[in-house]
Design an enzyme around this catalytic site. Sequence first.
Site, PDB file in Angstrom:
ATOM      1  N   SER A 177       0.814  -1.363  -0.057  1.00 49.33           N
ATOM      2  CA  SER A 177       0.215   0.096   0.193  1.00 49.33           C
ATOM      3  C   SER A 177       0.708   1.226  -0.080  1.00 49.33           C
ATOM      4  O   SER A 177       2.151   1.172   0.425  1.00 49.33           O
ATOM      5  CB  SER A 177      -0.858   0.054   1.206  1.00 49.33           C
ATOM      6  OG  SER A 177      -1.689  -1.200   1.288  1.00 49.33           O
TER       7      SER A 177
HETATM    8  N1  SAH Z   1      -0.941  -4.951   3.981  1.00 49.58           N
HETATM    9  C1  SAH Z   1      -0.042  -5.147   2.787  1.00 49.58           C
HETATM   10  C2  SAH Z   1      -0.720  -4.736   1.485  1.00 49.58           C
HETATM   11  C3  SAH Z   1      -1.077  -6.126   0.798  1.00 49.58           C
HETATM   12  S1  SAH Z   1      -2.375  -5.965  -0.411  1.00 49.58           S
HETATM   13  C4  SAH Z   1       1.182  -4.506   2.850  1.00 49.58           C
HETATM   14  O1  SAH Z   1       1.430  -3.599   3.623  1.00 49.58           O
HETATM   15  O2  SAH Z   1       2.029  -4.800   2.008  1.00 49.58           O
HETATM   16  C5  SAH Z   1      -3.427  -6.826   0.252  1.00 49.58           C
HETATM   17  C6  SAH Z   1      -3.125  -8.019   0.535  1.00 49.58           C
HETATM   18  O3  SAH Z   1      -4.441  -8.942   0.960  1.00 49.58           O
HETATM   19  C7  SAH Z   1      -2.644  -9.178  -0.755  1.00 49.58           C
HETATM   20  O4  SAH Z   1      -1.329  -9.582  -0.562  1.00 49.58           O
HETATM   21  C8  SAH Z   1      -3.700 -10.307  -1.142  1.00 49.58           C
HETATM   22  O5  SAH Z   1      -3.127 -11.567  -1.259  1.00 49.58           O
HETATM   23  C9  SAH Z   1      -4.179 -10.379   0.285  1.00 49.58           C
HETATM   24  N2  SAH Z   1      -5.602 -10.881   0.557  1.00 49.58           N
HETATM   25  C10 SAH Z   1      -6.477 -10.947  -0.422  1.00 49.58           C
HETATM   26  N3  SAH Z   1      -7.597 -11.278   0.198  1.00 49.58           N
HETATM   27  C11 SAH Z   1      -7.359 -12.227   1.305  1.00 49.58           C
HETATM   28  C12 SAH Z   1      -7.879 -12.944   2.433  1.00 49.58           C
HETATM   29  N4  SAH Z   1      -9.394 -13.288   2.114  1.00 49.58           N
HETATM   30  N5  SAH Z   1      -7.239 -13.467   3.416  1.00 49.58           N
HETATM   31  C13 SAH Z   1      -5.929 -12.971   3.509  1.00 49.58           C
HETATM   32  N6  SAH Z   1      -5.416 -12.339   2.719  1.00 49.58           N
HETATM   33  C14 SAH Z   1      -5.956 -11.583   1.510  1.00 49.58           C
END
Ligand code: SAH
Length: 220
Positions: free
Chosen positions: A70
Amino acid sequence: MLLLAVFQTDHYKSQRELMVENQIAQRGITNELVLKAMRIVPRHLLVPEKIRSYAYEDRPLPIGEGQTISQPYIVAYMTELIEPSPEMKVLEIGTGSGYQAAVLAEIVKEVYTIEIMEGLGKRAERDLKSMGYKNIYVRIGDGYKGWPEKAPFDAIIVTAAPEEIPQPLMDQLAEGGIMVIPVGQEGKVQKMVLARKVKGKIKTSYLSNVMFVPFLRDTI
Ligand code: SAH
């Protein structure tokens, strides 16, 4: 080589200072704990090496498997919204790069984070460990179900957007706890929702428009 490494570390540190000043503080984030954590966490170590030089820019970046780390401001914004304090136990859904988890871990007592994509979850776990974090617990799985064995959580941060707030996450929020979650349909503008549990009931307020990757389910 050592000199180069020292130079690079200083270079990233000054870029990070500028990021906090220009992208975070100037946009209205005032919580000192959040600003301090953002000044500490080496974001460049959590993005793929090839794009490391962009780590402190004002945008999300690709981290593989179609997912993104993000934008720094969004991480600060969500962290401030949960009103973090040192004794808290926090759940994050969507570990991704591990950056949000690291920012939380600088402030709160324990961070539980769930990632649905095994490759990303394993990499984040390894990176966070090598950075020295001992209060972050990573689980691979569908975050829809939360982490019931460790509930209740003082706060929950969700970093992928479901169409509705998952019921298990509401159940796993402690009394008085805050959940911050983007809600909306895939590809459309979503709303950041702040949900607070008051006397066992969830009260929601709708904040800014946001754009997150979709919340995946492992049942499909
Ligand atoms: N918080 C992260 C942002 C990652 S983007 C950071 O600081 O880098 C969102 C993430 O959510 C992705 O890696 C995606 O694979 C994950 N995601 C999507 N749906 C999900 C679910 N149901 N359970 C766990 N992770 C999930």
